[in-house]
Write an enzyme that holds these catalytic residues in place. Structure first.
Site, PDB file in Angstrom:
ATOM      1  CG  LEU A  10      -1.867   1.173   1.396  1.00 50.99           C
ATOM      2  CD1 LEU A  10      -2.903   1.217   0.277  1.00 50.99           C
ATOM      3  CD2 LEU A  10      -2.599   1.096   2.756  1.00 50.99           C
ATOM      4  CB  THR A  11       3.420   2.445   2.450  1.00 54.55           C
ATOM      5  OG1 THR A  11       2.526   2.097   3.501  1.00 54.55           O
ATOM      6  CG2 THR A  11       4.118   3.745   2.785  1.00 54.55           C
ATOM      7  CB  SER A  28      -0.013   7.106  17.756  1.00 52.16           C
ATOM      8  OG  SER A  28       0.557   5.904  18.223  1.00 52.16           O
ATOM      9  CB  SER A  51       6.354  -6.330   6.177  1.00 53.06           C
ATOM     10  OG  SER A  51       6.398  -5.174   6.973  1.00 53.06           O
ATOM     11  NE  ARG A  67      -4.969   0.789  11.208  1.00 50.12           N
ATOM     12  CZ  ARG A  67      -5.650   1.627  10.448  1.00 50.12           C
ATOM     13  NH1 ARG A  67      -6.959   1.731  10.590  1.00 50.12           N
ATOM     14  NH2 ARG A  67      -5.035   2.367   9.542  1.00 50.12           N
ATOM     15  CD  GLU A  84      -0.634  -3.724  10.114  1.00 50.83           C
ATOM     16  OE1 GLU A  84      -1.864  -3.786  10.231  1.00 50.83           O
ATOM     17  OE2 GLU A  84       0.106  -4.698   9.888  1.00 50.83           O
ATOM     18  N   GLY A  85      -0.951   2.398  10.287  1.00 55.51           N
ATOM     19  CA  GLY A  85      -1.601   3.627  10.764  1.00 55.51           C
ATOM     20  C   GLY A  85      -0.899   4.130  11.998  1.00 55.51           C
TER      21      GLY A  85
HETATM   22  C1  LIG Z   1       9.266  -1.512   9.322  1.00 58.85           C
HETATM   23  C2  LIG Z   1       8.079  -1.039   8.563  1.00 58.85           C
HETATM   24  C3  LIG Z   1       7.249  -1.979   7.960  1.00 58.85           C
HETATM   25  C4  LIG Z   1       6.148  -1.570   7.200  1.00 58.85           C
HETATM   26  N1  LIG Z   1       5.399  -2.491   6.532  1.00 58.85           N
HETATM   27  C5  LIG Z   1       4.460  -2.074   5.628  1.00 58.85           C
HETATM   28  C6  LIG Z   1       3.793  -3.004   4.767  1.00 58.85           C
HETATM   29  O1  LIG Z   1       3.999  -4.226   4.862  1.00 58.85           O
HETATM   30  N2  LIG Z   1       2.920  -2.522   3.834  1.00 58.85           N
HETATM   31  C7  LIG Z   1       2.659  -1.197   3.695  1.00 58.85           C
HETATM   32  O2  LIG Z   1       1.886  -0.821   2.820  1.00 58.85           O
HETATM   33  N3  LIG Z   1       3.272  -0.270   4.516  1.00 58.85           N
HETATM   34  C8  LIG Z   1       4.166  -0.693   5.452  1.00 58.85           C
HETATM   35  N4  LIG Z   1       4.812   0.228   6.266  1.00 58.85           N
HETATM   36  C9  LIG Z   1       4.519   1.647   6.082  1.00 58.85           C
HETATM   37  C10 LIG Z   1       3.753   2.283   7.232  1.00 58.85           C
HETATM   38  O3  LIG Z   1       2.446   1.799   7.258  1.00 58.85           O
HETATM   39  C11 LIG Z   1       3.864   3.796   7.068  1.00 58.85           C
HETATM   40  O4  LIG Z   1       5.193   4.142   7.450  1.00 58.85           O
HETATM   41  C12 LIG Z   1       2.840   4.545   7.887  1.00 58.85           C
HETATM   42  O5  LIG Z   1       1.561   4.371   7.364  1.00 58.85           O
HETATM   43  C13 LIG Z   1       3.147   6.053   7.963  1.00 58.85           C
HETATM   44  O6  LIG Z   1       3.367   6.588   6.688  1.00 58.85           O
HETATM   45  P1  LIG Z   1       4.671   7.495   6.423  1.00 58.85           P
HETATM   46  O7  LIG Z   1       5.848   6.727   6.925  1.00 58.85           O
HETATM   47  O8  LIG Z   1       4.662   7.879   5.000  1.00 58.85           O
HETATM   48  O9  LIG Z   1       4.515   8.734   7.362  1.00 58.85           O
HETATM   49  P2  LIG Z   1       3.668  10.075   7.032  1.00 58.85           P
HETATM   50  O10 LIG Z   1       2.313   9.708   6.566  1.00 58.85           O
HETATM   51  O11 LIG Z   1       4.487  10.958   6.184  1.00 58.85           O
HETATM   52  O12 LIG Z   1       3.527  10.700   8.496  1.00 58.85           O
HETATM   53  C14 LIG Z   1       4.588  11.448   9.112  1.00 58.85           C
HETATM   54  C15 LIG Z   1       4.005  12.048  10.404  1.00 58.85           C
HETATM   55  O13 LIG Z   1       2.900  12.912  10.089  1.00 58.85           O
HETATM   56  C16 LIG Z   1       1.761  12.494  10.825  1.00 58.85           C
HETATM   57  N5  LIG Z   1       0.546  12.733  10.046  1.00 58.85           N
HETATM   58  C17 LIG Z   1       0.297  12.413   8.753  1.00 58.85           C
HETATM   59  N6  LIG Z   1      -0.930  12.798   8.401  1.00 58.85           N
HETATM   60  C18 LIG Z   1      -1.508  13.349   9.495  1.00 58.85           C
HETATM   61  C19 LIG Z   1      -2.770  13.927   9.788  1.00 58.85           C
HETATM   62  N7  LIG Z   1      -3.756  13.992   8.857  1.00 58.85           N
HETATM   63  N8  LIG Z   1      -2.994  14.408  11.024  1.00 58.85           N
HETATM   64  C20 LIG Z   1      -2.017  14.331  11.988  1.00 58.85           C
HETATM   65  N9  LIG Z   1      -0.799  13.805  11.775  1.00 58.85           N
HETATM   66  C21 LIG Z   1      -0.553  13.313  10.550  1.00 58.85           C
HETATM   67  C22 LIG Z   1       1.985  11.018  11.087  1.00 58.85           C
HETATM   68  O14 LIG Z   1       1.201  10.552  12.176  1.00 58.85           O
HETATM   69  C23 LIG Z   1       3.470  10.993  11.365  1.00 58.85           C
HETATM   70  O15 LIG Z   1       3.698  11.379  12.689  1.00 58.85           O
HETATM   71  C24 LIG Z   1       5.869  -0.178   7.088  1.00 58.85           C
HETATM   72  C25 LIG Z   1       6.669   0.762   7.752  1.00 58.85           C
HETATM   73  C26 LIG Z   1       7.762   0.345   8.464  1.00 58.85           C
HETATM   74  C27 LIG Z   1       8.633   1.397   9.123  1.00 58.85           C
END
Ligand SMILES: Cc1cc2nc3c(=O)[nH]c(=O)nc-3n(C[C@H](O)[C@H](O)[C@H](O)COP(=O)(O)OP(=O)(O)OC[C@H]3O[C@@H](n4cnc5c(N)ncnc54)[C@H](O)[C@@H]3O)c2cc1C
Length: 386
Positions: free
Chosen positions: A125-126, A366, A158, A243, A363-364
């Site tokens: 997804l990401t 906090s 992952s 989640r 997975e979203g």
């Molecule tokens: C080890 C690891 C494994 C993972 N595995 C998977 C996987 O298998 N499949 C997959 O699809 N993804 C995976 N992910 C991705 C993970 O789900 C994302 O990192 C996560 O959803 C956050 O997205 P981002 O890193 O782009 O942060 P961003 O979305 O850029 O967020 C950065 C900060 O801004 C805040 N923020 C963003 N929008 C808002 C808002 N509207 N209001 C308030 N605060 C906000 C966030 O809470 C965070 O603090 C993985 C990540 C890691 C680190």
């Protein structure tokens, strides 16, 4: 209200506890030290039926309820979050999505292979530019005569390097926003699917995390999961299960922190007596115990609702938010109880701390859980794009 587990659930928990102590705990430190994705352990997990716990037996799963699944994931999570992540991704993000959205043909084709561990799956997804705002993803699905071709990139996936099947979320029509999203069941065994290991992670050293380049990856019409426009719903329903799984794993981290802290505090002596006899040390352990119990109760409530087919997105988000933050706090406190000894990997609390850190992100985050909870409470959607 009945807080007792059934005899079957007690047995499932005891079996998972024994399996974790005998098979998972002893490997966890070395796997983390060596950054080793332990395929042998994955096979043992699969043989236990833990990769398809909530999938009906007719599709090769164990046909268990969600509460039982949560008990298993808690135990494995106490042993090792890296291997717990395999269960969460395979069972909740991949299998549960196929179970809910797949055609009968798709279920019969994919689920037995995934439940048995013959194939690993990943959830794509990401993307580099799209995380919390999943609906803004840019991977493009373009129509061809025989199906679709996918181009784009995925980030932080992952098991992306080991998966044989990838759920890839892509945009079929950028003018449609999230109504143009679709989910594709992608065979990773083709040249255009190019995963690359993401190195130098803070924790989850024994897990496999990949960035994925998609270059003219071909998929047929029959490999779409759900319909065009349902991709976002597929993702969100999978995350409802994922989640829950992350939250249950974090209860395991919390419990591990309590267990390790009690053991260490009873053995370690300062000022001529065990540090467990100091009130300030007991206070740290008491705080951990409260957070552990509260997290477990929230996970059980979410599982209870899932097992009855009742709405549970709110309760799952509450459990995920509370249990992941609690795991971080407990791991921090457990290191404090261990003093300097907690700062090296002789004790699992050092790994608990590093491994817990990601759980409030994936997975979203906090913050995203709070927006889901806030939306449910106020009726106002704060996710509106700028
Ligand atoms: C080890 C690891 C494994 C993972 N595995 C998977 C996987 O298998 N499949 C997959 O699809 N993804 C995976 N992910 C991705 C993970 O789900 C994302 O990192 C996560 O959803 C956050 O997205 P981002 O890193 O782009 O942060 P961003 O979305 O850029 O967020 C950065 C900060 O801004 C805040 N923020 C963003 N929008 C808002 C808002 N509207 N209001 C308030 N605060 C906000 C966030 O809470 C965070 O603090 C993985 C990540 C890691 C680190």
């Amino acid at each position: 209200m009945d807080f007792d587990l059934t005899d079957e659930q007690e047995l499932i928990r005891a079996t998972a506890r024994e399996f974790t102590d005998n098979e998972v705990v002893e490997r966890s430190r070395e796997n983390a030290r060596n950054h080793r994705f332990d395929l042998e352990l994955v096979a043992k997990i699969a043989a236990q039926g833990y990769l398809g716990a909530i999938i009906p037996a007719q599709y090769g799963g164990a046909g268990l309820d969600y509460v039982s699944y949560g008990l298993i994931v808690e135990e494995i999570g106490r042993g090792d979050s890296a291997i717990r992540t395999v269960i969460s991704v395979q069972t909740s993000l991949v299998c549960s999505a196929i179970l809910k959205w797949g055609t009968e043909e798709q279920k019969l084709h994919y689920l037995p292979k995934l439940c048995s561990g013959e194939w690993l799956g990943c959830f794509g997804l990401t993307e580099p530019e799209s995380g919390s705002d999943a609906a803004s993803l840019r991977t493009r699905a373009t129509r061809t005569d025989s199906g679709w071709v996918l181009n784009g990139s995925k980030m932080w996936i992952s098991m992306g390097n080991h998966a044989r099947l990838a759920l890839i979320f892509a945009q079929t029509d950028p003018t449609q926003g999230h109504r143009g999203l679709a989910c594709f069941l992608v065979d990773t065994d083709q040249p255009g699917f190019q995963p690359q290991e993401i190195e130098h992670k803070m924790g989850l050293h024994a897990s496999d995390t990949a960035s994925i380049a998609l270059e003219d990856v071909e998929v047929s019409d029959s490999e779409m999961l759900g319909e065009i426009g349902e991709g976002f719903k597929v993702a969100m329903s999978a995350l409802d299960s994922g989640r829950y799984s992350v939250a249950a794993g974090c209860v395991g981290i919390c419990q591990g922190c309590v267990d390790e802290s009690v053991r260490y505090a009873q053995e370690r002596e300062q000022f001529g007596r065990p540090i467990a006899s100091f009130q300030l040390v007991q206070a740290m352990i008491a705080d951990m115990a409260v957070k552990t119990d509260a997290s477990r109760m929230l996970v059980w409530r979410a599982g209870f609702l899932k097992d009855r087919g009742r709405p549970n997105t709110l309760e799952t988000s509450i459990a995920k938010l509370h249990a992941t933050e609690a795991a971080l706090e407990c791991a921090n406190a457990a290191i404090q109880v261990h003093g300097g000894a907690g700062y090296v990997d002789d004790h699992p609390v050092e790994r608990y701390f590093r491994d817990a850190r990601v759980t409030t992100l994936y997975e979203g985050t906090s913050q995203i859980q709070k927006l889901i909870i806030g939306r449910a409470k106020t009726g106002i959607n704060a996710f509106v794009p700028g």
